[in-house]
Design a protein around this motif. Structure first.
Motif, PDB file in Angstrom:
ATOM      1  N   UNK A  24       0.861  -1.187   0.000  1.00  0.00           N
ATOM      2  CA  UNK A  24       0.000   0.000   0.000  1.00  0.00           C
ATOM      3  C   UNK A  24       0.897   1.236   0.000  1.00  0.00           C
ATOM      4  N   UNK A  25       0.739   2.079  -1.029  1.00  0.00           N
ATOM      5  CA  UNK A  25       1.547   3.299  -1.149  1.00  0.00           C
ATOM      6  C   UNK A  25       0.619   4.513  -1.167  1.00  0.00           C
ATOM      7  N   UNK A  26       0.985   5.537  -0.400  1.00  0.00           N
ATOM      8  CA  UNK A  26       0.219   6.784  -0.360  1.00  0.00           C
ATOM      9  C   UNK A  26       1.043   7.896  -0.996  1.00  0.00           C
ATOM     10  N   UNK A  27       0.360   8.794  -1.710  1.00  0.00           N
ATOM     11  CA  UNK A  27       1.039   9.904  -2.390  1.00  0.00           C
ATOM     12  C   UNK A  27       0.437  11.242  -1.975  1.00  0.00           C
ATOM     13  N   UNK A  28       1.294  12.187  -1.610  1.00  0.00           N
ATOM     14  CA  UNK A  28       0.907  13.596  -1.541  1.00  0.00           C
ATOM     15  C   UNK A  28       1.381  14.192  -2.855  1.00  0.00           C
ATOM     16  N   UNK A  29       0.438  14.408  -3.754  1.00  0.00           N
ATOM     17  CA  UNK A  29       0.767  14.787  -5.142  1.00  0.00           C
ATOM     18  C   UNK A  29       0.972  16.304  -5.211  1.00  0.00           C
ATOM     19  N   UNK A  30       2.111  16.765  -4.738  1.00  0.00           N
ATOM     20  CA  UNK A  30       2.355  18.193  -4.590  1.00  0.00           C
ATOM     21  C   UNK A  30       3.189  18.744  -5.751  1.00  0.00           C
ATOM     22  N   UNK A  31       2.880  19.974  -6.150  1.00  0.00           N
ATOM     23  CA  UNK A  31       3.703  20.645  -7.153  1.00  0.00           C
ATOM     24  C   UNK A  31       2.974  21.020  -8.423  1.00  0.00           C
ATOM     25  N   UNK A  32       1.654  20.794  -8.481  1.00  0.00           N
ATOM     26  CA  UNK A  32       0.900  21.118  -9.704  1.00  0.00           C
ATOM     27  C   UNK A  32       0.947  22.608 -10.029  1.00  0.00           C
ATOM     28  N   UNK A  33       0.783  23.450  -9.016  1.00  0.00           N
ATOM     29  CA  UNK A  33       0.759  24.901  -9.266  1.00  0.00           C
ATOM     30  C   UNK A  33       2.147  25.412  -9.643  1.00  0.00           C
ATOM     31  N   UNK A  34       3.174  24.882  -8.982  1.00  0.00           N
ATOM     32  CA  UNK A  34       4.545  25.287  -9.332  1.00  0.00           C
ATOM     33  C   UNK A  34       4.917  24.824 -10.738  1.00  0.00           C
ATOM     34  N   UNK A  35       4.409  23.652 -11.109  1.00  0.00           N
ATOM     35  CA  UNK A  35       4.619  23.154 -12.470  1.00  0.00           C
ATOM     36  C   UNK A  35       3.988  24.106 -13.486  1.00  0.00           C
ATOM     37  N   UNK A  36       2.771  24.589 -13.169  1.00  0.00           N
ATOM     38  CA  UNK A  36       2.086  25.512 -14.078  1.00  0.00           C
ATOM     39  C   UNK A  36       2.880  26.809 -14.234  1.00  0.00           C
TER      40      UNK A  36
END
Length: 335
Positions: free
Chosen positions: A28-40
């Motif tokens: 079981x792996x959990x992700x905090x999918x951070x960085x979408x706004x910085x990517x934009x």
């Protein structure tokens, strides 16, 4: 874009995956999918495009996980704290979520083929009603699938989840379903949104931030935490392999800590049961001494009755939650 992408790993990726799978693998792996706004900002595109690219990366990451025999994934899709962002961005995220869950409903056959069960963890009441109804349809449609699980934390924070679990236990005591002496950290775990899932073996946060941001605080006490500098939309198969390798290097110490925790929980529960039995015997026996065999038999009966009582309470909670989703589906059908 599909939630579940078809396709195998390339040759180098397959070789690397087989090497990794020779060691202990997280289930079981959990992700905090951070960085979408910085990517934009980095790509000089609208924020909404960054969030959209983040979803595409989730679909790709799920494919990698399936190929690595990781059959449960939990993602932090939308925090309750995110409601504090601009109305334009929040409305955009709600609309994106609506589009993606509608798309998911169109993929029923593919989800059934892979046995994917979708769960949404969070306070649904905070979401727009039309989104609640679409989410409910996706959850109910995949409820019976059991080959792999995707838990989407939406309108979620861990503190909110824990507070809700405490309210559930208080309600159970008030209704006479459980006793106050039944309350324990193990019971609280069973009252969380994540009650149907094992705790994550590995939690990954992208973008270089080294905090949990109120995500799975209770569930990750004995998980391997990996913080990576890559922005989520730029996440790669090799980033995932690196995180898994860190988990493997930490595996023995994690297992030892989990074992000690389980032993401590069992010991605490036994002590609590013994205390309750002592009080019951004193009350019923009018102060007369009870031999060791009598105490042991009383303890056995009390433990069995507590376990049955707690299980009945948890069944009531599950039925109440299932009914919530079923009612939302009925509303959607009428509309």
């Amino acid at each position: 874009m599909s939630w579940i992408r078809e396709g195998e790993l390339n040759l180098i990726e397959r070789i690397s995956a087989n090497i990794l799978k020779a060691g202990p693998m997280p289930k079981h792996v959990a992700f905090i999918m951070d960085g979408n706004r910085r990517y934009a900002r980095k790509r000089h595109v609208e924020r909404q495009e960054g969030h959209s690219q983040g979803f595409e990366k989730l679909a790709e990451t799920l494919r990698w996980c399936l190929n690595l025999d990781i059959h449960e994934v939990t993602v932090y899709a939308f925090s309750i704290e995110n409601f504090k962002r601009s109305k334009e961005e929040v409305d955009g995220l709600m609309e994106l979520a609506k589009q993606k869950f509608v798309r998911l409903l169109e993929e029923k056959e593919n989800l059934e083929k892979h046995g994917v069960c979708i769960r949404v963890l969070g306070d649904m009441s905070l979401l727009p009603l039309d989104l609640q109804e679409i989410i409910a349809q996706a959850v109910v449609a995949t409820r019976a699938h059991n080959k792999c699980f995707l838990n989407v934390c939406f309108a979620y924070t861990s503190r909110h989840e824990i507070a809700n679990a405490v309210k559930e236990m208080a309600w159970g005591v008030q209704q006479g379903l459980i006793k106050s002496s039944d309350v324990s950290d193990e019971l609280l775990s069973q009252c969380l949104y994540s009650r149907n899932s094992p705790n994550p073996d590995l939690l990954i946060r992208t973008s270089g931030e080294v905090r949990l941001s109120d995500f799975l605080l209770w569930q990750t006490s004995y998980s391997c935490l990996v913080f990576q500098s890559v922005l989520w939309p730029e996440y790669s198969f090799w980033n995932l392999c690196e995180a898994i390798l860190q988990y493997q290097l930490s595996y023995r110490s994690l297992e030892k800590a989990r074992g000690l925790h389980r032993e401590s929980q069992s010991r605490q529960q036994l002590e609590a049961d013994c205390l309750c039995v002592t009080e019951l015997l004193q009350h019923r026996g009018n102060g007369k001494p009870v031999d060791a065999q009598g105490r042991q038999e009383a303890l056995r009966k009390y433990t069995a009755s507590r376990e049955e009582r707690v299980q009945d309470f948890l069944n009531v909670l599950q039925s109440k939650r299932d009914l919530f989703y079923t009612n939302l589906c009925s509303q959607a059908a009428v509309a």
